[in-house]
Design an enzyme around this catalytic site. Structure first.
Site, PDB file in Angstrom:
ATOM      1  N   ASP A 218      45.239  60.877  32.199  1.00  0.00           N
ATOM      2  CA  ASP A 218      45.124  61.406  30.769  1.00  0.00           C
ATOM      3  C   ASP A 218      44.268  59.935  29.847  1.00  0.00           C
ATOM      4  OD1 ASP A 218      45.116  63.935  28.883  1.00  0.00           O
ATOM      5  OD2 ASP A 218      46.068  61.977  28.072  1.00  0.00           O
ATOM      6  N   ASP A 344      45.193  72.035  36.246  1.00  0.00           N
ATOM      7  CA  ASP A 344      45.346  71.179  35.024  1.00  0.00           C
ATOM      8  C   ASP A 344      44.511  72.568  34.338  1.00  0.00           C
ATOM      9  OD1 ASP A 344      45.161  69.572  33.225  1.00  0.00           O
ATOM     10  OD2 ASP A 344      45.002  67.753  34.503  1.00  0.00           O
ATOM     11  N   HIS A 372      48.835  69.518  34.720  1.00  0.00           N
ATOM     12  CA  HIS A 372      48.378  68.714  33.802  1.00  0.00           C
ATOM     13  C   HIS A 372      49.361  67.375  34.107  1.00  0.00           C
ATOM     14  CE1 HIS A 372      45.618  65.629  31.767  1.00  0.00           C
ATOM     15  NE2 HIS A 372      46.962  65.317  31.115  1.00  0.00           N
TER      16      HIS A 372
END
Length: 394
Positions: A218, A344, A372
């Site tokens: 991320d 995701d 995710h």
């Protein structure tokens, strides 16, 4: 983390009351559901698969008994039927992207084949799922440094740490400033350098000649890019796991702003915090707890969703807006790999692929069925790829 990048108004805080967005998903298998023994799965008509023809009744009974014993052992060792199913029915991983023109790549280890695993395959431990031709002691480095995404903390890597250590690797998870158990108010983080200081301090203390493999998830992708530029000689490889993989002059906000405007779930989940007053820019971004599962953990076990709901913290906003300064001599000289997640909801696959097209890494891997947070939803498949990446030679 993509929730940070939708448009916001600095004049008024976001609403904190939101209705929950329901996303349909397949229910988990009921407790105690039987897993078909190897070679004994049946089609809808109830007939045995062709591979079973010709076996005597005694042979069938012996095979079923052996499978039952093996499954029972794995249940005790690996935490229940879910672990058995993941090992026996692992279709979660594939490899995408051919080598770029004019550049020859090393053949991938056989364990990364996209062929669906058969029920007739032998039961294996996770260490056997990866290429065993290269010994850990012969690697450039066997040390992974795991960098969490926005709002997460070192806690999110607990499965990955255990798997890597069981396979003989070193694994260090970092709590960035104001994240996880780091005792700092995220509203007071005013720069990217301050946010990544725990990571850069760790790299600075490495002995001369010691290298690590950086893994960023991320917004952690932005953080490892910053570290790659500053500590090039101490980074052997970089792995971006559903992460922001930026180019020189880009900020995370630049990369995600266009996508976020079209994603209603992202916009609804974010809660901007204004520690300096509503007339000033946001200081951090928090998440609506009722939307965490749909946004980040739509494929993760319920117990991990609970862990996340009590562990996630607001994300400092200033680092998200900061543009990276990356050079070909430093950052671009480090070998990069990208691991995509197909299911995701926070960082859609299309955006991940767009980043890989604009800034091609050496290899692009894909985790099928991963949300995710693949370190929670597909930990063994993620582990397999990390080990394979570590074993790719120059």
């Amino acid at each position: 983390m993509g929730a940070l990048f939708s448009c916001f108004s600095s004049a008024a805080p976001a609403k904190t009351k939101r209705r929950r967005l329901s996303i349909s998903s397949s229910p988990p298998p009921p407790p105690g559901m039987a897993i078909p023994p190897f070679g004994l799965s049946r089609d809808r008509s109830g007939r045995k698969e062709r591979g079973r023809e010709g076996l005597t009744h005694e042979q069938e009974q012996a095979l079923a008994a052996a499978a039952k014993t093996a499954a029972s052992l794995l249940l005790r060792q690996n935490g229940g039927a879910e672990a058995v199913a993941e090992v026996l029915l692992d279709r979660s991983s594939s490899v995408r992207d051919p080598p770029p023109a004019g550049k020859k790549r090393q053949a991938l280890p056989r364990s990364s084949s996209s062929r669906p695993r058969s029920l007739a395959d032998p039961l294996v431990q996770v260490q056997q799922l990866v290429n065993q031709d290269v010994k850990i002691d012969d690697l450039e480095t066997n040390h992974f440094v795991l960098v969490h995404g926005g709002g997460f903390g070192a806690w999110c890597w607990y499965k990955t740490i255990a798997l890597l250590k069981d396979a003989g690797f070193k694994a260090t998870a970092i709590d960035l400033t104001g994240s996880g158990t780091h005792a700092f108010d995220p509203n007071n983080v005013t720069s990217l350098s301050q946010y990544v200081m725990p990571l850069t301090s760790f790299l600075e203390k490495l002995s001369d000649g010691e290298k690590v493999i950086l893994v960023g998830h991320d917004f952690g992708g932005t953080c490892i890019s910053y570290a790659m530029e500053a500590f090039t000689s101490k980074v052997a490889k970089a792995v971006f796991v559903s992460a922001a993989m930026l180019t020189n002059g880009q900020s995370a906000a630049d990369m995600f702003s266009q996508q976020a405007r079209s994603n209603d779930l992202l916009q609804r989940a974010q809660i901007f915090l204004y520690a300096n007053g509503n007339d000033n820019p946001p200081t951090a971004v928090d998440y609506d707890k009722s939307l965490l599962q749909d946004l980040f953990f739509n494929g993760s076990p319920a117990k991990d969703v609970v862990l996340a709901s009590v562990s996630m913290r607001p994300v400092p906003f200033a680092p998200v807006l900061e543009k990276l300064s990356l050079s070909a001599k430093n950052h671009d000289s480090i070998r990069r790999y990208y691991i995509e997640t197909t299911e995701d909801n926070a960082l859609p696959l299309s955006l991940q692929q767009s980043m890989c097209s604009l800034n091609p890494p050496e290899w692009v891997f894909q985790l099928k069925g991963a949300d995710h947070s693949p370190f929670l939803s597909k930990p063994q498949a993620l582990h397999k790829y990390l080990v394979e990446i570590a074993k790719i030679s120059s």
